[in-house]
Design a protein around this motif. Sequence first.
Motif, PDB file in Angstrom:
ATOM      1  N   GLN A 148       0.864  -1.173   0.000  1.00 57.12           N
ATOM      2  CA  GLN A 148       0.000   0.000   0.000  1.00 57.12           C
ATOM      3  C   GLN A 148       0.899   1.221   0.000  1.00 57.12           C
ATOM      4  O   GLN A 148       1.874   1.278   0.748  1.00 57.12           O
ATOM      5  CB  GLN A 148      -0.890  -0.031   1.235  1.00 57.12           C
ATOM      6  N   VAL A 149       0.606   2.184  -0.850  1.00 57.10           N
ATOM      7  CA  VAL A 149       1.409   3.401  -0.942  1.00 57.10           C
ATOM      8  C   VAL A 149       0.530   4.567  -0.537  1.00 57.10           C
ATOM      9  O   VAL A 149      -0.554   4.760  -1.086  1.00 57.10           O
ATOM     10  CB  VAL A 149       1.942   3.598  -2.375  1.00 57.10           C
ATOM     11  N   ASN A 150       0.984   5.299   0.452  1.00 56.77           N
ATOM     12  CA  ASN A 150       0.169   6.400   0.986  1.00 56.77           C
ATOM     13  C   ASN A 150       0.750   7.739   0.583  1.00 56.77           C
ATOM     14  O   ASN A 150       1.888   8.062   0.917  1.00 56.77           O
ATOM     15  CB  ASN A 150       0.114   6.322   2.514  1.00 56.77           C
ATOM     16  N   LYS A 151      -0.020   8.512  -0.153  1.00 57.09           N
ATOM     17  CA  LYS A 151       0.363   9.883  -0.459  1.00 57.09           C
ATOM     18  C   LYS A 151      -0.559  10.785   0.337  1.00 57.09           C
ATOM     19  O   LYS A 151      -1.461  10.321   1.033  1.00 57.09           O
ATOM     20  CB  LYS A 151       0.240  10.141  -1.964  1.00 57.09           C
ATOM     21  N   GLU A 152      -0.340  12.087   0.242  1.00 53.90           N
ATOM     22  CA  GLU A 152      -1.089  12.997   1.113  1.00 53.90           C
ATOM     23  C   GLU A 152      -2.601  12.765   0.994  1.00 53.90           C
ATOM     24  O   GLU A 152      -3.301  12.616   1.981  1.00 53.90           O
ATOM     25  CB  GLU A 152      -0.745  14.456   0.756  1.00 53.90           C
ATOM     26  N   ASP A 153      -3.091  12.708  -0.237  1.00 55.42           N
ATOM     27  CA  ASP A 153      -4.539  12.658  -0.443  1.00 55.42           C
ATOM     28  C   ASP A 153      -5.049  11.336  -0.987  1.00 55.42           C
ATOM     29  O   ASP A 153      -6.238  11.183  -1.218  1.00 55.42           O
ATOM     30  CB  ASP A 153      -4.960  13.742  -1.466  1.00 55.42           C
ATOM     31  N   ILE A 154      -4.138  10.411  -1.248  1.00 56.94           N
ATOM     32  CA  ILE A 154      -4.580   9.223  -1.971  1.00 56.94           C
ATOM     33  C   ILE A 154      -3.745   8.019  -1.554  1.00 56.94           C
ATOM     34  O   ILE A 154      -2.568   8.141  -1.207  1.00 56.94           O
ATOM     35  CB  ILE A 154      -4.493   9.490  -3.498  1.00 56.94           C
ATOM     36  N   THR A 155      -4.380   6.858  -1.551  1.00 52.96           N
ATOM     37  CA  THR A 155      -3.696   5.613  -1.191  1.00 52.96           C
ATOM     38  C   THR A 155      -3.875   4.606  -2.320  1.00 52.96           C
ATOM     39  O   THR A 155      -4.984   4.420  -2.804  1.00 52.96           O
ATOM     40  CB  THR A 155      -4.318   5.031   0.101  1.00 52.96           C
ATOM     41  N   TYR A 156      -2.765   4.007  -2.759  1.00 55.45           N
ATOM     42  CA  TYR A 156      -2.836   2.984  -3.799  1.00 55.45           C
ATOM     43  C   TYR A 156      -2.493   1.635  -3.202  1.00 55.45           C
ATOM     44  O   TYR A 156      -1.542   1.531  -2.422  1.00 55.45           O
ATOM     45  CB  TYR A 156      -1.808   3.243  -4.905  1.00 55.45           C
ATOM     46  N   THR A 157      -3.218   0.584  -3.602  1.00 52.34           N
ATOM     47  CA  THR A 157      -2.866  -0.771  -3.205  1.00 52.34           C
ATOM     48  C   THR A 157      -2.641  -1.598  -4.459  1.00 52.34           C
ATOM     49  O   THR A 157      -3.476  -1.556  -5.379  1.00 52.34           O
ATOM     50  CB  THR A 157      -3.993  -1.406  -2.363  1.00 52.34           C
ATOM     51  N   GLY A 158      -1.518  -2.302  -4.515  1.00 55.41           N
ATOM     52  CA  GLY A 158      -1.257  -3.099  -5.720  1.00 55.41           C
ATOM     53  C   GLY A 158       0.017  -3.902  -5.576  1.00 55.41           C
ATOM     54  O   GLY A 158       0.670  -3.897  -4.530  1.00 55.41           O
ATOM     55  N   ILE A 159       0.352  -4.607  -6.641  1.00 59.64           N
ATOM     56  CA  ILE A 159       1.561  -5.428  -6.681  1.00 59.64           C
ATOM     57  C   ILE A 159       2.729  -4.549  -7.149  1.00 59.64           C
ATOM     58  O   ILE A 159       2.615  -3.870  -8.167  1.00 59.64           O
ATOM     59  CB  ILE A 159       1.397  -6.611  -7.661  1.00 59.64           C
ATOM     60  N   LEU A 160       3.826  -4.576  -6.427  1.00 59.30           N
ATOM     61  CA  LEU A 160       5.019  -3.820  -6.834  1.00 59.30           C
ATOM     62  C   LEU A 160       5.678  -4.543  -8.008  1.00 59.30           C
ATOM     63  O   LEU A 160       6.056  -5.713  -7.900  1.00 59.30           O
ATOM     64  CB  LEU A 160       6.004  -3.709  -5.661  1.00 59.30           C
ATOM     65  N   LEU A 161       5.770  -3.833  -9.132  1.00 55.17           N
ATOM     66  CA  LEU A 161       6.380  -4.426 -10.327  1.00 55.17           C
ATOM     67  C   LEU A 161       7.799  -3.930 -10.499  1.00 55.17           C
ATOM     68  O   LEU A 161       8.156  -2.859  -9.996  1.00 55.17           O
ATOM     69  CB  LEU A 161       5.566  -4.045 -11.573  1.00 55.17           C
ATOM     70  N   ASP A 162       8.575  -4.711 -11.263  1.00 55.02           N
ATOM     71  CA  ASP A 162       9.912  -4.249 -11.622  1.00 55.02           C
ATOM     72  C   ASP A 162       9.780  -3.158 -12.688  1.00 55.02           C
ATOM     73  O   ASP A 162       8.758  -3.032 -13.351  1.00 55.02           O
ATOM     74  CB  ASP A 162      10.725  -5.432 -12.160  1.00 55.02           C
ATOM     75  N   ARG A 163      10.844  -2.369 -12.829  1.00 56.27           N
ATOM     76  CA  ARG A 163      10.814  -1.278 -13.801  1.00 56.27           C
ATOM     77  C   ARG A 163      11.760  -1.582 -14.950  1.00 56.27           C
ATOM     78  O   ARG A 163      12.755  -2.274 -14.777  1.00 56.27           O
ATOM     79  CB  ARG A 163      11.288   0.024 -13.130  1.00 56.27           C
ATOM     80  N   PRO A 164      11.495  -1.060 -16.139  1.00 52.74           N
ATOM     81  CA  PRO A 164      12.474  -1.222 -17.225  1.00 52.74           C
ATOM     82  C   PRO A 164      13.773  -0.516 -16.895  1.00 52.74           C
ATOM     83  O   PRO A 164      13.822   0.386 -16.060  1.00 52.74           O
ATOM     84  CB  PRO A 164      11.789  -0.579 -18.425  1.00 52.74           C
TER      85      PRO A 164
END
Lengths: 436, 436
Positions: free
Chosen positions: A23-39
């Motif tokens: 879960q990633v918490n920003k000031e106004d919004i929270t995202y829940t998801g799978i952490l993916l690798d980046r290119p």
Amino acid sequence: MTYKENAEKFIETYGLSIGDKIQVNKEDITYTGILLDRPEDADDGYLVLKLSSGYNIGVAIENTAAELIEKGEKPKIGFGKSEIPADPKKQNISIVSTGGTVSSVIDYRTGAVHPAFTASDLVKANPELLDYANYNVKALYNILSEDMKPEYWVKAAREIANDISNGSDGVVIAHGTDTMHYTAAALSFMLKTPVPIILTGAQRSSDRPSSDANINLIDSVVAAKSDIAEVCVCMHGSLNDKYTYLHKGTKVRKMHTSRRDTFRSINAQPIAKIENKKININPDYAYTKRGVNGLELNANIEEKVGFIKSFPGISSDYIEYHIDNGYKGLVVEGTGLGHVPNDLIDSFKRARDENIPVIMTSQCLYGRVNMNVYSTGRNIIDSGVISGVDMTPETTYVKLCWALGQSDSYNEVKEIMHEDIAGEFSEKSSIKDFLN
Amino acid sequence: MTYKENAEKFIETYGLSIGDKIQVNKEDITYTGILLDRPEDADDGYLVLKLSSGYNIGVAIENTAAELIEKGEKPKIGFGKSEIPADPKKQNISIVSTGGTVSSVIDYRTGAVHPAFTASDLVKANPELLDYANYNVKALYNILSEDMKPEYWVKAAREIANDISNGSDGVVIAHGTDTMHYTAAALSFMLKTPVPIILTGAQRSSDRPSSDANINLIDSVVAAKSDIAEVCVCMHGSLNDKYTYLHKGTKVRKMHTSRRDTFRSINAQPIAKIENKKININPDYAYTKRGVNGLELNANIEEKVGFIKSFPGISSDYIEYHIDNGYKGLVVEGTGLGHVPNDLIDSFKRARDENIPVIMTSQCLYGRVNMNVYSTGRNIIDSGVISGVDMTPETTYVKLCWALGQSDSYNEVKEIMHEDIAGEFSEKSSIKDFLN
């Protein structure tokens, strides 16, 4: 893991790994998801999360906190050069990436999209692919599709033939959408195939919330596992994420600059609809079944083929130019049933005299070329111009490149152009085939 | 009467006159309809009958008998050079014929269609037109529309301006369908008009049973009498004879080689639907009302404008050719959002250096050009290429001819190309505008 510097530090700080549900918490919004690798060349200020909708998003890490929800497993790939052995109960699918939006990321510094993912990244970014098959993944090249040239069609056809010889039960090609229909037509003429060959792409890059990359890729794998042993395009069928259509590679065209349901069958119905990962084949469609054809590769083409459209101010110099500059053939997008100004007809006669086939198509796109109705059309036929019947102008161009790769005789090329090689002609038009 | 020899003898034998309701008996079939006059160069073995459906048919007189059902009146025309005085209660409509299928007949010897009717024949062949208005009829030229050249746009615009100056309350232009949308766009840029200017045509010649000439012509007169003081195309709206659509002259395109409902608004909705001779204006459409604009003619154009489309094998020589051969401007149908192979960009730079505007459109046809999304597009913008936004490629070509008639400065042409001159840009795209 390819995260670096700030992103790498952030991930370590919170004790996270690729594949974890977080879960990633920003000031106004929270995202829940799978952490993916980046290119490899990604910006180090962002994480990529796969949301439960299947969409991948980039989240800036500045002023952000994260927490682990559930430990995940790093995605692994079976088949081909794989990290884990193939599951013998699953089919073996090749994924070949050529670049394009389906395998692109946004450059968060400039906002522009550029190709970055490899086929391997594609699987990493869409881990649910692993439920469907074993994969052999390969980055053939990495270009936006506007830079596709006929020589790349040849390279792709050879690679695909090679994969099929090596045991692929189906092939998925990740391709830019701009010229996907040209490549689909080229592979249709170059390959007789015992297994499905499916081109797919995306109108939104896979790290944008509205990306269509996820459903297009997964449905392409569903199609590649199916019984339809033809070259097809699999893309969004509507403005939502509910289903995709499978289009015949010789009868499809990009019809909208930005919509996700941009690909449309022209003068034909889609072969199948894929919904909820299930394929429903159009009962009117007599497709070639898996295993009926042996593998045959015929990738000889002529690249020196011209392609122009008629318009009110066109000069016969447009035709003369191609004759004078060594073009071996020319496709003309005429008006209506296949017309051009009568001024051009003497130049068509010259092309015929010099053994250069000219094929007439229509800029209407829908309907059939018929040069027997009006006096102009009859004059055009008499000058030696060959009808493209109901092929799209783009398929006609690709077919002429291929036909001239088979023969340099006008009469033989004419015969090939009127022979149904890869389902490029519809037997009859249906009312349903217009603007569908 | 223009019937001659056999046909004339036949008509005299049975005591018939033009305009009579007659019955024609052949071995297996009986036709009842109004006897129409024939165009000058008609075959003398046929009569033309208008059936109650509005269709005109040709009936061979060999082995045929006829009888008079009801004496008719020979159609007369009021307004302009007329046989009878104008009815002051009716509006004055000009009909200008330019040729095309709407004013064509089948050559019964060869089966081919060629232009033959004049505007006067059009009224004679569609006598119910007389219920709607007084007419000024004029044959401007008599060609199939594939032979329309930019110089004919100029001639038509001048003639129409002249008619409006002389008191026309509306103008109908009978035009071939192949390039009708090019001419409609040209008249849109060349004329500011206080009255409606309506282009119409037919996909089947008026003496074929399935001809759409009758309803298209009558509905065009309805449109020409309406409050919409714009250049429009009026054509069949479906596969039956129930209604027609009125399309904005800059937003319309022929989309099917043979269907009667071939004309479609692209990236826009039709302005109005005409059904049962009544016009229903789209409430979302802010049209220019009758009398708001004064008459203004600006028919200066540059004819030396190129028009090409991008494709996988395109060479930068296609661009260089136009620069080397004195073209003053070039329209390119790119792929997707407005792309071409990166190989071409240096030639775009050369065009810019030589003050030759290049305008980018999309071969998708639907949607907007947006060269800010991908790196290729950004490179194309940097090379000086100008976006065609959401204009059709054909309207863009016509507009560039017109813009170069106003100025030879790259910057001024760029300004004109991005200024809304005749409703050629849609403010925003609607979901309904795709494939409608």
